[in-house]
Design a protein around this motif. Structure first.
Motif, PDB file in Angstrom:
ATOM      1  N   THR A  68      -4.569   8.112  -3.688  1.00  0.00           N
ATOM      2  CA  THR A  68      -5.895   8.130  -4.303  1.00  0.00           C
ATOM      3  C   THR A  68      -6.627   6.829  -3.984  1.00  0.00           C
ATOM      4  N   ILE A  69      -7.850   6.945  -3.469  1.00  0.00           N
ATOM      5  CA  ILE A  69      -8.666   5.773  -3.148  1.00  0.00           C
ATOM      6  C   ILE A  69      -9.900   5.761  -4.034  1.00  0.00           C
ATOM      7  N   PHE A  96       0.827  -1.217   0.000  1.00  0.00           N
ATOM      8  CA  PHE A  96       0.000   0.000   0.000  1.00  0.00           C
ATOM      9  C   PHE A  96       0.855   1.260   0.000  1.00  0.00           C
ATOM     10  N   GLU A 154     -13.409   3.331  -5.062  1.00  0.00           N
ATOM     11  CA  GLU A 154     -14.257   2.196  -4.723  1.00  0.00           C
ATOM     12  C   GLU A 154     -15.055   1.835  -5.967  1.00  0.00           C
ATOM     13  N   ALA A 164      -5.143   3.114  -4.547  1.00  0.00           N
ATOM     14  CA  ALA A 164      -5.715   1.972  -3.832  1.00  0.00           C
ATOM     15  C   ALA A 164      -7.158   1.799  -4.307  1.00  0.00           C
ATOM     16  N   ILE A 200      -5.753   2.782   5.202  1.00  0.00           N
ATOM     17  CA  ILE A 200      -5.008   3.050   3.960  1.00  0.00           C
ATOM     18  C   ILE A 200      -4.170   4.305   4.128  1.00  0.00           C
ATOM     19  N   TYR A 201      -4.791   5.369   4.628  1.00  0.00           N
ATOM     20  CA  TYR A 201      -4.071   6.635   4.805  1.00  0.00           C
ATOM     21  C   TYR A 201      -2.985   6.534   5.873  1.00  0.00           C
ATOM     22  N   GLN A 227     -10.500   3.300   4.994  1.00  0.00           N
ATOM     23  CA  GLN A 227      -9.808   4.491   4.497  1.00  0.00           C
ATOM     24  C   GLN A 227      -8.791   5.001   5.513  1.00  0.00           C
TER      25      GLN A 227
END
Length: 225
Positions: free
Chosen positions: A193-194, A157, A196, A163, A185-186, A182
């Motif tokens: 950038t996420i 990651f 879905e 992601a 991830i952060y 989230q």
């Protein structure tokens, strides 16, 4: 013996990085966007790539390299999109490396692509360690894999530009906690950038395709004369 193992591993990475650099120069000259897709098995990586190839092939010259330890099932499936696809069988190796990519591209030497997608071997450990000369590294995980996935596999990651959370259409059914995912991830990659999406229903696919198209345009504009 331990010192020798470490030295051999170090030499392998030096060789890989040198080959990756040559690949990156080659792709810069041709203006080819290269996207390296990482995920665990069952995340929906092949389904996403299949839909992505179908959509992009209408406007762009796209191709895919597929890495698996055995079988050509995913490559055969992606070939139905009508774009050039090559299988890389890694056998005992748990990842793709720059030498494998270089060899796989030999038969495409005279071809130019706007985008090349690399579907890496399905795991989040070994593939994260190897540079393939890509422009963008995209890590995927599905809503069924647990919100702590980024914490368990931080390198995958942390080294990714995007992601992608897949199978978002069943998020409510499996109790997916969006805010926690989230946050995790952060925690390992602030500002990444996420996205879905669900390749099955099409939810979020327009945003994904728009992101890829933007990068294709930027890469072509910056192509080395």
């Amino acid at each position: 013996m331990k010192m020798r193992v470490v030295k051999i591993a170090s030499n392998l990475m030096v060789k890989n990085d040198a080959l990756a650099g040559r690949l990156r120069d080659r792709f810069a000259q041709s203006g080819t966007l290269v996207v390296n897709l990482l995920s665990s098995p069952g995340s929906g990586k092949t389904t996403l790539l299949e839909e992505t190839l179908h959509r992009l092939a209408r406007k762009y010259r796209v191709a895919a390299l597929v890495g698996d330890q055995a079988t050509a099932n995913d490559a055969d499936r992606l070939a139905r999109s009508g774009v050039p696809v090559r299988q890389i069988t890694t056998a005992a190796e748990c990842r793709l490396d720059a030498e494998m990519i270089t060899k796989a591209l030999v038969e495409w030497k005279e071809k130019r692509f706007d985008a090349l997608f690399i579907e890496n071997v399905g795991n989040l450990i070994c593939p994260a360690e190897y540079d393939l000369g890509e422009d963008a590294r995209v890590v995927l995980f599905s809503v069924t894999e647990g919100e702590d996935k980024p914490l368990k596999y931080p390198l995958a990651f942390n080294t990714s530009n995007v992601a992608v959370v897949t199978k978002i259409d069943i998020a409510d059914a499996v109790g997916y906690d969006r805010s926690l995912a989230q946050k995790n991830i952060y925690a390992v990659n602030p500002g990444v950038t996420i996205l879905e999406l669900s390749a099955r229903t099409g939810a979020g696919m327009d945003e994904w395709i728009s992101l890829v198209e933007g990068r294709i345009g930027a890469k072509a504009f910056a192509a080395t004369p």
